[in-house]
Design a protein around this motif. Structure first.
Motif, PDB file in Angstrom:
ATOM      1  N   HIS A   6      67.895  74.993  56.100  1.00  0.00           N
ATOM      2  CA  HIS A   6      69.032  74.559  55.292  1.00  0.00           C
ATOM      3  C   HIS A   6      70.121  74.111  56.263  1.00  0.00           C
ATOM      4  O   HIS A   6      70.656  74.929  57.024  1.00  0.00           O
ATOM      5  N   PRO A   8      73.735  72.682  57.258  1.00  0.00           N
ATOM      6  CA  PRO A   8      75.090  72.548  56.708  1.00  0.00           C
ATOM      7  C   PRO A   8      75.600  71.116  56.836  1.00  0.00           C
ATOM      8  O   PRO A   8      75.105  70.336  57.666  1.00  0.00           O
ATOM      9  N   VAL A  57      78.274  80.200  65.377  1.00  0.00           N
ATOM     10  CA  VAL A  57      77.300  79.782  64.373  1.00  0.00           C
ATOM     11  C   VAL A  57      76.461  80.999  63.989  1.00  0.00           C
ATOM     12  O   VAL A  57      76.182  81.877  64.814  1.00  0.00           O
ATOM     13  N   ASN A  58      76.144  81.094  62.723  1.00  0.00           N
ATOM     14  CA  ASN A  58      75.270  82.156  62.228  1.00  0.00           C
ATOM     15  C   ASN A  58      73.966  81.528  61.751  1.00  0.00           C
ATOM     16  O   ASN A  58      73.986  80.486  61.079  1.00  0.00           O
ATOM     17  N   TYR A  60      70.511  82.569  59.699  1.00  0.00           N
ATOM     18  CA  TYR A  60      69.824  83.567  58.882  1.00  0.00           C
ATOM     19  C   TYR A  60      68.384  83.127  58.644  1.00  0.00           C
ATOM     20  O   TYR A  60      68.106  81.924  58.530  1.00  0.00           O
ATOM     21  N   ASN A  62      66.002  83.859  55.690  1.00  0.00           N
ATOM     22  CA  ASN A  62      66.071  84.407  54.331  1.00  0.00           C
ATOM     23  C   ASN A  62      67.401  85.157  54.167  1.00  0.00           C
ATOM     24  O   ASN A  62      68.442  84.528  54.182  1.00  0.00           O
ATOM     25  N   GLN A  63      67.405  86.483  54.078  1.00  0.00           N
ATOM     26  CA  GLN A  63      68.653  87.217  53.862  1.00  0.00           C
ATOM     27  C   GLN A  63      69.190  87.875  55.131  1.00  0.00           C
ATOM     28  O   GLN A  63      70.201  88.585  55.063  1.00  0.00           O
ATOM     29  N   GLU A  81      62.934  80.624  54.965  1.00  0.00           N
ATOM     30  CA  GLU A  81      64.068  79.717  54.990  1.00  0.00           C
ATOM     31  C   GLU A  81      64.935  80.061  56.203  1.00  0.00           C
ATOM     32  O   GLU A  81      65.213  81.237  56.457  1.00  0.00           O
ATOM     33  N   ILE A  83      68.681  79.416  57.470  1.00  0.00           N
ATOM     34  CA  ILE A  83      69.966  78.933  56.973  1.00  0.00           C
ATOM     35  C   ILE A  83      70.973  78.948  58.116  1.00  0.00           C
ATOM     36  O   ILE A  83      71.201  79.994  58.729  1.00  0.00           O
ATOM     37  N   ILE A  84      71.555  77.794  58.390  1.00  0.00           N
ATOM     38  CA  ILE A  84      72.544  77.662  59.456  1.00  0.00           C
ATOM     39  C   ILE A  84      73.928  77.631  58.817  1.00  0.00           C
ATOM     40  O   ILE A  84      74.185  76.824  57.915  1.00  0.00           O
ATOM     41  N   LEU A  85      74.798  78.507  59.287  1.00  0.00           N
ATOM     42  CA  LEU A  85      76.134  78.618  58.698  1.00  0.00           C
ATOM     43  C   LEU A  85      77.175  78.671  59.811  1.00  0.00           C
ATOM     44  O   LEU A  85      76.977  79.366  60.814  1.00  0.00           O
ATOM     45  N   PRO A  86      78.282  77.978  59.641  1.00  0.00           N
ATOM     46  CA  PRO A  86      79.355  78.099  60.645  1.00  0.00           C
ATOM     47  C   PRO A  86      79.990  79.476  60.558  1.00  0.00           C
ATOM     48  O   PRO A  86      80.046  80.072  59.477  1.00  0.00           O
TER      49      PRO A  86
ATOM     50  N   GLY B  68      79.282  86.372  58.131  1.00  0.00           N
ATOM     51  CA  GLY B  68      78.089  85.591  57.850  1.00  0.00           C
ATOM     52  C   GLY B  68      77.492  85.934  56.491  1.00  0.00           C
ATOM     53  O   GLY B  68      76.998  85.051  55.784  1.00  0.00           O
ATOM     54  N   GLN B  71      79.375  84.139  53.923  1.00  0.00           N
ATOM     55  CA  GLN B  71      79.017  82.719  53.994  1.00  0.00           C
ATOM     56  C   GLN B  71      77.671  82.455  53.330  1.00  0.00           C
ATOM     57  O   GLN B  71      77.487  81.472  52.620  1.00  0.00           O
ATOM     58  N   LEU B  72      76.727  83.368  53.586  1.00  0.00           N
ATOM     59  CA  LEU B  72      75.403  83.197  52.993  1.00  0.00           C
ATOM     60  C   LEU B  72      75.498  83.266  51.464  1.00  0.00           C
ATOM     61  O   LEU B  72      74.869  82.460  50.764  1.00  0.00           O
ATOM     62  N   HIS B  75      76.781  80.042  50.233  1.00  0.00           N
ATOM     63  CA  HIS B  75      75.715  79.035  50.313  1.00  0.00           C
ATOM     64  C   HIS B  75      74.777  79.168  49.122  1.00  0.00           C
ATOM     65  O   HIS B  75      74.411  78.165  48.484  1.00  0.00           O
ATOM     66  N   ARG B  76      74.390  80.406  48.806  1.00  0.00           N
ATOM     67  CA  ARG B  76      73.484  80.626  47.675  1.00  0.00           C
ATOM     68  C   ARG B  76      74.144  80.228  46.355  1.00  0.00           C
ATOM     69  O   ARG B  76      73.502  79.621  45.493  1.00  0.00           O
ATOM     70  N   ASP B  84      77.876  72.110  46.997  1.00  0.00           N
ATOM     71  CA  ASP B  84      77.793  72.304  48.429  1.00  0.00           C
ATOM     72  C   ASP B  84      79.045  73.054  48.874  1.00  0.00           C
ATOM     73  O   ASP B  84      80.077  72.996  48.200  1.00  0.00           O
ATOM     74  N   PHE B  88      86.892  75.168  53.401  1.00  0.00           N
ATOM     75  CA  PHE B  88      87.390  76.545  53.367  1.00  0.00           C
ATOM     76  C   PHE B  88      88.913  76.500  53.220  1.00  0.00           C
ATOM     77  O   PHE B  88      89.544  75.505  53.580  1.00  0.00           O
ATOM     78  N   TRP B 108      84.901  73.146  62.340  1.00  0.00           N
ATOM     79  CA  TRP B 108      83.796  72.186  62.480  1.00  0.00           C
ATOM     80  C   TRP B 108      84.218  70.902  61.784  1.00  0.00           C
ATOM     81  O   TRP B 108      84.922  70.946  60.766  1.00  0.00           O
ATOM     82  N   TYR B 111      83.916  69.506  57.269  1.00  0.00           N
ATOM     83  CA  TYR B 111      84.515  70.375  56.265  1.00  0.00           C
ATOM     84  C   TYR B 111      85.983  70.012  56.061  1.00  0.00           C
ATOM     85  O   TYR B 111      86.669  69.557  56.989  1.00  0.00           O
TER      86      TYR B 111
END
Lengths: 100, 150
Positions: A6, A8, A57-58, A60, A62-63, A81, A83-86, B68, B71-72, B75-76, B84, B88, B108, B111
């Motif tokens: 996924h 971003p 950067v995080n 994941y 899955n969970q 999955e 998942i890349i998150l800032p 995080g 954030q997850l 995202h979900r 999307d 923030f 970043w 955003y």
């Protein structure tokens, strides 16, 4: 079936213009390498010069944050999955004067 | 670049900023990015602001951090709504709504970053910003207020 990344928005526009991409990867490291191959501009947001995951950067699987798994060596199955998150943060703490 | 956002969403952000004052509030903006060149969409449309917990470990009067795990969850939620995470928001207690050096260092591109100034009496107008792709500086976004959410 392959693992899905996924992506971003900031990396998506540079890399694939899609929010999800399937990658032939058996580890998180492989998956990020594939994303970086697709988009060299994305690479600086993911890994430092030594190949370590950047602090801002995080990632994941899955969970679970890969930092509590096996990091970049975390193995991926065909249904996983990534998942890349800032890592979003900020604030005015370091300012010593008000802007004009 | 124009940021389209509902009046009620702006009000919710301002209420959040007042509620946690003198600490900084923070949250995620869910919506869509589009219209324009695919690599530089000209519009960010915010459909929902999600108030989040400030996870900074100290000095939350002047710092904010979003874990995080939060954030997850955003995202979900965005995916479930076919939206999307497009940006923030956070507040600047007793400080103008302009990006600080720390905001700059941690931002970043792509955003939108909405900042609310707030003091003991009230929250002021919001301003919105986007980091240039080369990270050199922020560009201020035009905010287009709409009465109802799309």
């Amino acid at each position: 079936m392959s693992p899905v990344i996924h992506v971003p928005g900031p990396l998506r526009t540079r890399a694939t213009e899609s929010s999800e991409i399937e990658v032939a990867a058996s580890t998180v490291s492989d998956a990020l390498a594939e994303l970086a191959r697709l988009s060299p501009n994305a690479a600086p947001y993911l890994l430092d010069a030594e190949g370590h995951l950047r602090g801002f950067v995080n990632v994941y699987v899955n969970q679970d944050d890969i930092r509590v798994l096996d990091g970049l060596s975390t193995r991926l199955g065909p249904h996983d999955e990534v998942i890349i998150l800032p890592a979003v943060a900020g604030g005015i703490a370091t300012l010593t004067s008000r802007p004009a | 670049v124009t940021l389209t956002i509902g009046v009620s969403t702006v009000d919710a952000i301002r209420v959040h900023a007042r509620t946690v004052y003198p600490e900084e509030c923070c949250g995620a903006l869910l919506g869509t990015a589009g219209i324009g060149d695919a690599r530089a969409p000209a519009v960010r449309r915010v459909v929902r602001a999600v108030a989040l917990k400030n996870d900074a470990t100290g000095n939350r009067h002047q710092r904010f951090s979003i874990s995080g795990d939060q954030q997850l969850a955003c995202h979900r939620l965005a995916a479930a709504l076919s939206l999307d995470v497009v940006g923030f928001y956070h507040s600047h207690p007793d400080y103008p709504p302009v990006p600080s050096p720390v905001d700059h260092a941690r931002a970043w591109p792509w955003y939108c970053f909405v900042i609310a100034t707030v003091n003991a009496d009230d929250a002021g107008p919001l301003r919105a910003w986007m980091l240039r792709d080369d990270r050199s500086d922020f560009v201020e976004l035009d905010i287009a207020l709409i009465e109802a959410e799309p």
